[in-house]
Scaffold this motif. Structure first.
Motif, PDB file in Angstrom:
ATOM      1  N   PRO A  98      47.846  48.408  43.131  1.00 55.71           N
ATOM      2  CA  PRO A  98      46.654  48.014  42.365  1.00 55.71           C
ATOM      3  C   PRO A  98      45.478  48.977  42.511  1.00 55.71           C
ATOM      4  O   PRO A  98      44.696  49.161  41.590  1.00 55.71           O
ATOM      5  CB  PRO A  98      46.305  46.633  42.939  1.00 55.71           C
ATOM      6  N   LYS A  99      45.364  49.598  43.677  1.00 58.50           N
ATOM      7  CA  LYS A  99      44.262  50.542  43.874  1.00 58.50           C
ATOM      8  C   LYS A  99      44.375  51.717  42.925  1.00 58.50           C
ATOM      9  O   LYS A  99      43.366  52.200  42.380  1.00 58.50           O
ATOM     10  CB  LYS A  99      44.251  51.008  45.321  1.00 58.50           C
ATOM     11  N   LYS A 100      45.599  52.191  42.715  1.00 52.66           N
ATOM     12  CA  LYS A 100      45.786  53.311  41.804  1.00 52.66           C
ATOM     13  C   LYS A 100      45.779  52.859  40.351  1.00 52.66           C
ATOM     14  O   LYS A 100      45.467  53.635  39.445  1.00 52.66           O
ATOM     15  CB  LYS A 100      47.099  54.025  42.124  1.00 52.66           C
ATOM     16  N   ILE A 101      46.136  51.616  40.130  1.00 54.00           N
ATOM     17  CA  ILE A 101      46.199  51.121  38.761  1.00 54.00           C
ATOM     18  C   ILE A 101      44.817  51.124  38.108  1.00 54.00           C
ATOM     19  O   ILE A 101      44.683  51.286  36.896  1.00 54.00           O
ATOM     20  CB  ILE A 101      46.813  49.709  38.743  1.00 54.00           C
ATOM     21  N   ASN A 123      36.387  40.551  40.798  1.00 53.95           N
ATOM     22  CA  ASN A 123      35.846  40.656  42.155  1.00 53.95           C
ATOM     23  C   ASN A 123      35.105  39.360  42.435  1.00 53.95           C
ATOM     24  O   ASN A 123      34.123  39.026  41.767  1.00 53.95           O
ATOM     25  CB  ASN A 123      34.904  41.840  42.271  1.00 53.95           C
ATOM     26  N   CYS A 124      35.606  38.622  43.437  1.00 59.44           N
ATOM     27  CA  CYS A 124      35.037  37.324  43.761  1.00 59.44           C
ATOM     28  C   CYS A 124      34.309  37.434  45.106  1.00 59.44           C
ATOM     29  O   CYS A 124      34.848  38.014  46.067  1.00 59.44           O
ATOM     30  CB  CYS A 124      36.112  36.263  43.841  1.00 59.44           C
ATOM     31  N   SER A 125      33.107  36.839  45.189  1.00 59.99           N
ATOM     32  CA  SER A 125      32.258  37.011  46.372  1.00 59.99           C
ATOM     33  C   SER A 125      32.629  36.096  47.525  1.00 59.99           C
ATOM     34  O   SER A 125      32.037  36.182  48.594  1.00 59.99           O
ATOM     35  CB  SER A 125      30.778  36.792  45.994  1.00 59.99           C
ATOM     36  N   SER A 126      33.535  35.189  47.344  1.00 59.07           N
ATOM     37  CA  SER A 126      33.930  34.281  48.420  1.00 59.07           C
ATOM     38  C   SER A 126      35.368  34.591  48.840  1.00 59.07           C
ATOM     39  O   SER A 126      36.081  35.369  48.203  1.00 59.07           O
ATOM     40  CB  SER A 126      33.799  32.819  47.970  1.00 59.07           C
ATOM     41  N   VAL A 127      35.790  33.932  49.928  1.00 60.58           N
ATOM     42  CA  VAL A 127      37.136  34.207  50.451  1.00 60.58           C
ATOM     43  C   VAL A 127      38.180  33.661  49.503  1.00 60.58           C
ATOM     44  O   VAL A 127      37.930  32.727  48.729  1.00 60.58           O
ATOM     45  CB  VAL A 127      37.298  33.590  51.854  1.00 60.58           C
ATOM     46  N   TRP A 128      39.412  34.179  49.597  1.00 57.17           N
ATOM     47  CA  TRP A 128      40.441  33.914  48.609  1.00 57.17           C
ATOM     48  C   TRP A 128      40.961  32.480  48.659  1.00 57.17           C
ATOM     49  O   TRP A 128      41.517  31.982  47.696  1.00 57.17           O
ATOM     50  CB  TRP A 128      41.614  34.886  48.773  1.00 57.17           C
ATOM     51  N   THR A 129      40.790  31.778  49.786  1.00 58.07           N
ATOM     52  CA  THR A 129      41.334  30.424  49.888  1.00 58.07           C
ATOM     53  C   THR A 129      40.691  29.475  48.882  1.00 58.07           C
ATOM     54  O   THR A 129      41.260  28.425  48.572  1.00 58.07           O
ATOM     55  CB  THR A 129      41.120  29.886  51.306  1.00 58.07           C
ATOM     56  N   GLU A 130      39.528  29.832  48.361  1.00 59.55           N
ATOM     57  CA  GLU A 130      38.878  28.967  47.390  1.00 59.55           C
ATOM     58  C   GLU A 130      39.536  29.020  46.017  1.00 59.55           C
ATOM     59  O   GLU A 130      39.234  28.216  45.145  1.00 59.55           O
ATOM     60  CB  GLU A 130      37.390  29.332  47.261  1.00 59.55           C
ATOM     61  N   SER A 143      40.920  43.862  48.811  1.00 65.27           N
ATOM     62  CA  SER A 143      39.946  42.858  49.234  1.00 65.27           C
ATOM     63  C   SER A 143      39.312  43.242  50.558  1.00 65.27           C
ATOM     64  O   SER A 143      39.818  44.092  51.309  1.00 65.27           O
ATOM     65  CB  SER A 143      40.622  41.486  49.350  1.00 65.27           C
ATOM     66  N   GLY A 144      38.158  42.603  50.856  1.00 61.38           N
ATOM     67  CA  GLY A 144      37.455  42.832  52.105  1.00 61.38           C
ATOM     68  C   GLY A 144      37.167  41.522  52.817  1.00 61.38           C
ATOM     69  O   GLY A 144      37.655  40.453  52.424  1.00 61.38           O
TER      70      GLY A 144
END
Length: 387
Positions: A98-101, A123-130, A143-144
């Motif tokens: 995905p980074k290269k895509i 790009n979502c500002s909260s953690v992925w579990t939401e 992701s970060g």
């Protein structure tokens, strides 16, 4: 020596053309897991330029992975090449496709996607579990700690996008081998499938041929049969002639020698069988010395020596059997005809085993002395000793 010289000549004469014919043979970065590299691809550093079509250069990295460099998208690992279908599967060396895509482009390359699919990145500002209720998984390599990147198919976006997510990009990429509605972290490790139209070698590959350039000056394609492994046919004929004929002559010589030996042995066997009765008949009978009986031995003359120990033959002073000198009063016995004297006991034992004189080997069986002559001789020798 002539055979060795011929073999050396054939080896050096035919080795160089074979090497020249094999310079475009398949090469590998990793012969166990990597794909075989041949026309239209060429491996930089191992194949000359004429072994590959323009734009199909591949290389090996320090991990022995086969690398394809797309002009505007960077380096990708080549996992598989299908020369018949003209398909190549590529992946990201860092396992983050995905980074290269986000900046993926096939522009400037001879490849195109088998078919493409459009994705929208968020790009979502909260953690992925939401976002589990949206049935998506995050792209963890993008992701970060404080944000999550999601990718969804542009054709089936949910009606409501979370407020914390904002769109960052629309991309059109070659379809993955396994296509799903959402791009999961698992799918991010799958290969991209690319294809090419030129050069068109499908018909040649399907028929078992090898596609390549006809000459060294133009880009005209040709189809040839796979090269024979090992020596060319002319070299094989030379080796067969150089080794086969002398070997055959040696075998013929050995066969002739063996046949001659067998024939000679058979002839000797027949000859021995034929002549055996004749040889047996012509042999002389073995003559064995047989001892005399007691009466015959007792009939031989006896003599009792006087003090002078004189005998008719002056040199007869020792018994030829026991090699002892004669002593006075000893009884001697002589053998008729030859008149050789011996101790009576010695010659009696001898004549029991052998019927011949121990000195001259004459047989005295036919010379029988009379008792009268024996007494006369004994008397005369004794009388002469007293005078």
């Amino acid at each position: 020596m002539e055979i060795i010289a011929l073999l050396l000549f054939l080896f050096f004469s035919f080795t160089q053309p074979v090497l020249c014919a094999d310079i475009c043979s398949p090469a590998y970065c990793n012969s166990i897991h990597g794909p075989g590299i041949r026309f239209p691809f060429r491996l930089i550093g191992r194949h000359p330029e004429r072994c590959g079509y323009p734009g199909f250069d591949l290389s090996c990295n320090n991990q022995n992975q086969t690398i394809l460099n797309l002009p505007r998208s960077g380096e990708y690992v080549v996992d598989y090449i299908d020369y018949t279908q003209q398909v190549i599967l590529i992946n990201d060396p860092d396992h983050c496709v995905p980074k290269k895509i986000l900046n993926f482009s096939l522009s400037g390359s001879p490849f195109e996607g088998t078919y493409t699919k459009k994705y929208t990145f968020f790009n979502c500002s909260s953690v992925w579990t939401e976002y589990t209720s949206y049935d998506v998984e995050p792209l963890l390599c993008l992701s970060g700690e404080n944000y999550t990147v999601l990718a969804m198919s542009s054709y089936s976006l949910p009606q409501q996008i979370p407020v914390s997510c904002h769109e960052i990009s629309h991309v059109s990429i070659p379809a993955l081998r396994y296509v799903s509605q959402y791009w999961s972290s698992m799918e991010a490790r799958e290969d991209f499938q690319l294809t090419w139209d030129e050069p068109g070698c499908t018909s040649c590959e399907v028929n078992g041929g090898i596609c390549g350039f006809k000459g060294n000056t133009v880009l005209e394609l040709g189809c040839s049969r796979p090269p024979n492994r090992g020596l060319p046919r002319s070299a094989k004929y030379g080796i067969i002639i150089g080794i086969g004929i002398p070997g055959l002559l040696c075998l013929i010589g050995l066969a002739c020698y063996a046949f001659g030996r067998i024939r000679a042995f058979s002839h000797r066997s027949r000859l021995s069988t034929t002549e055996l009765p004749t040889i047996t008949i012509s042999q002389q009978p073995v003559v064995r010395a047989i001892g005399l009986d007691g009466p015959t031995i007792a009939s031989y003359p006896k003599t009792v020596l006087g003090e002078s120990r004189r005998l008719p033959k002056p040199n007869d002073g020792t018994c030829p059997i026991c090699l002892s000198d004669y002593e006075p009063k000893e009884t001697l016995r002589s053998i008729p005809d030859c008149n050789h004297y011996f101790h009576a006991n010695c010659i009696d034992e001898w004549l029991k085993l052998n019927g011949t004189c121990p000195v001259c080997r004459n047989s005295p069986e036919s010379s029988m002395a009379t008792p009268c002559s024996s007494m006369s001789s004994s008397y005369s020798l004794s009388s002469s000793d007293h005078h």
